[in-house]
Design an enzyme around this catalytic site. Structure first.
Site, PDB file in Angstrom:
ATOM      1  N   GLY A 182     -27.311  13.219 -52.220  1.00  0.00           N
ATOM      2  CA  GLY A 182     -26.603  14.085 -53.142  1.00  0.00           C
ATOM      3  C   GLY A 182     -26.047  13.373 -54.354  1.00  0.00           C
ATOM      4  O   GLY A 182     -26.251  12.172 -54.549  1.00  0.00           O
ATOM      5  N   ILE A 184     -22.788  12.946 -55.158  1.00  0.00           N
ATOM      6  CA  ILE A 184     -21.584  12.138 -54.942  1.00  0.00           C
ATOM      7  C   ILE A 184     -21.916  10.656 -54.747  1.00  0.00           C
ATOM      8  O   ILE A 184     -21.270   9.801 -55.358  1.00  0.00           O
ATOM      9  CB  ILE A 184     -20.751  12.694 -53.773  1.00  0.00           C
ATOM     10  N   GLU A 203     -29.422   4.549 -44.555  1.00  0.00           N
ATOM     11  CA  GLU A 203     -30.616   5.273 -44.122  1.00  0.00           C
ATOM     12  C   GLU A 203     -31.482   5.658 -45.312  1.00  0.00           C
ATOM     13  O   GLU A 203     -32.690   5.771 -45.196  1.00  0.00           O
ATOM     14  CB  GLU A 203     -30.230   6.518 -43.331  1.00  0.00           C
ATOM     15  N   GLY A 301     -28.117  11.213 -40.164  1.00  0.00           N
ATOM     16  CA  GLY A 301     -27.591   9.894 -39.804  1.00  0.00           C
ATOM     17  C   GLY A 301     -26.110   9.734 -40.066  1.00  0.00           C
ATOM     18  O   GLY A 301     -25.575   8.626 -39.956  1.00  0.00           O
TER      19      GLY A 301
END
Length: 381
Positions: A182, A184, A203, A301
Site C-alpha cells: 500500500g 503507507i 515479505e 504475512g
C-alpha cells in the site's frame, strides 16, 4: 496473464477447475461472465481483482499465515495438479528465474504434478531461491509482455504522508524493516532519508526502497541474516523496480516459509514491522482482513512479522492506519464483530465454507439448523 486468458477461453469446456493463488495483478482477468460454470476460486489471499468472486458462490478463501501455505502443498492438504508460473528466459545453463515472485511459487513448483511456464523476456532475473531448470518444466509458452505495474507512491496523500512521518519517528538507525502493501509503506520510506544503516527483511517491497538504497540509507550492514542484502519473497511496483532487481546481487528472493519464519525475523535486531488494518477496537484488537462477513484481503504475512518484530531485540510492530474510512467512518471502533464457538474443530487448510460446516458439526444441536441457514444465506450451497 496469457496462461489465464487461454484458460478462461475454455470456459464451458472445462468442469470443476479449482484455482488457487495469493495476490494477483491485472484488472478484469477473472471477469468472464460464465466463470462459475467451469471455475471455482479458492484463494489464499484476496486481492482486489478476485474480491467479488471470493465473496460469491464461485469462490472462497482459506485463512492461513503466509508462512504456512507451503505446508498445505507439501502435506497434500491442498493438492496441486498444475502450477502456472511466470519465469525469465533460461540462461546458457538452462536455468530460468521466478523473477518478481518466489514466495509460494517455488513450493508450488516442487509439489505440483505438471508445470506450465510463461517465459517472458521482460521478467527480471532475480537471485535467491527462485531458480528453476527447464527440465523441471513440462510445458512452455513464450511471450514478450510488460509486467503489471503498481505505483503506490502515486497514491500518497497528505494524510498518508502524516502517518509516514509518525512511523518514521519510531524507527531507529540500524533497524531492519518489513513493509506491507500500500501507500503507507512508501510514505514511511520517503520519510527515512536522514536515517542511517537501515536493513530490509520483508515479505514484499516496492519502489520506495530504491532511493534509500541509492543514497546509502539502506545498507543492510547490521542484519544478522543475509547481511548486506535485501531479503524478500516478492516485489510489486513499476518498471523502475523491476529493472532495479534484475540481476541485482543486493536483493535475494527467498521461499516464503523462510522469509516469514518468526525465528528468522526475530534474529535481526530492531526489526520493525509496518502494516495497516481495517479497524481497531478500544481494547487494541486489530482486524485486517474482513469487513464484517465480507472478505476484503487476507491474513497474509502480517501476523508473522508483527510477532517476529515483537520478539526481536529492540523490535517494534507498528499498525498504521488513517483515523477514518473514505466514507468518514471511524476506524477506531467500540468492538470487532463478535465470533463465538462451542467445542473444537480442525480448521487448518479449510476455506471459509468448510470452516463453517466444521464448526456447525460441533455446535449445540439446538442451534445447528439456524447456523446451517446462515451458512446458506452467506455462501449458497
Amino acid at each position: 496473464m496469457n496462461l489465464l486468458k487461454a484458460l478462461f477461453e475454455r470456459t464451458g469446456d472445462l468442469k470443476n477447475i479449482e484455482l488457487v493463488s495469493i495476490s494477483t495483478l491485472g484488472e478484469g482477468i477473472f471477469n468472464h461472465p460464465d466463470f462459475g460454470k467451469s471455475f471455482k476460486m479458492n484463494s489464499l489471499f484476496v486481492s482486489q481483482n478476485v474480491r467479488k468472486i471470493v465473496n460469491s458462490s464461485n469462490g472462497d478463501y482459506i485463512p492461513i499465515f503466509l508462512s504456512e501455505i507451503p505446508i498445505l502443498f507439501e502435506n497434500n492438504i491442498l493438492p496441486l495438479d498444475v502450477a502456472l508460473i511466470h519465469v525469465s528466459p533460461p540462461d546458457k545453463h538452462g536455468f530460468c528465474s521466478l523473477g518478481t515472485s518466489v514466495d509460494i511459487a517455488r513450493s508450488a513448483v516442487k509439489n505440483a504434478k505438471h508445470i506450465i511456464a510463461q517465459v517472458n523476456s521482460k521478467m527480471p532475473r532475480t537471485h535467491g531461491d527462485g531458480i528453476i531448470h527447464i527440465n523441471e518444466i513440462n510445458s512452455f509458452v513464450e511471450v514478450d509482455e510488460a509486467l503489471p505495474e503498481v505505483s503506490y507512491s502515486s497514491k500518497i496523500d497528505d494524510i498518508t504522508m502524516t502517518i509516514g512521518r509518525h512511523c518514521a519517528e519510531l524507527i531507529e538507525d540500524k533497524s531492519t524493516l518489513q513493509m506491507g502493501i500500500g501507500a503507507i509503506p512508501d510514505a514511511v520510506l520517503s520519510c527515512l532519508t536522514n536515517h542511517k544503516d537501515l536493513g530490509v527483511h520483508t515479505e514484499m517491497f516496492s519502489d520506495g526502497v530504491i532511493p534509500l538504497v541509492q543514497n546509502g540509507v539502506i545498507t543492510n550492514k547490521f542484519k544478522k541474516k543475509h547481511r548486506g542484502k535485501i531479503a524478500t519473497g516478492f516485489a510489486i511496483g513499476t518498471r523502475k523496480l523491476y529493472d532495479f532487481i534484475d540481476d541485482n546481487p543486493q536483493v535475494v528472493f527467498l521461499d516464503i516459509d523462510y522469509v516469514n519464519d518468526t525465528k528468522i525475523i526475530r534474529s535481526n535486531p530492531k526489526a520493525v514491522a509496518i502494516n495497516s488494518a481495517i479497524e481497531i477496537d478500544l481494547t487494541g484488537q486489530v482486524c485486517s482482513d474482513s469487513i464484517g462477513t465480507y472478505q476484503y484481503s487476507g491474513v497474509g504475512g502480517q501476523i508473522d512479522f508483527m510477532r517476529g518484530a515483537a520478539l526481536s531485540e529492540g523490535g517494534k510492530p507498528i499498525i498504521a492506519i488513517a483515523s477514518t474510512t473514505k466514507n468518514g467512518e471511524s476506524k477506531i471502533v467500540p468492538f470487532l464483530k463478535e465470533v463465538t464457538e462451542y467445542g473444537v474443530a480442525y480448521l487448518f487448510g479449510k476455506n471459509l465454507r468448510q470452516r463453517a460446516h466444521a464448526l456447525i458439526s460441533i455446535a449445540h444441536p439446538a442451534h445447528r439448523e439456524h447456523l446451517e441457514k446462515e451458512v446458506y444465506k452467506r455462501f449458497g450451497r
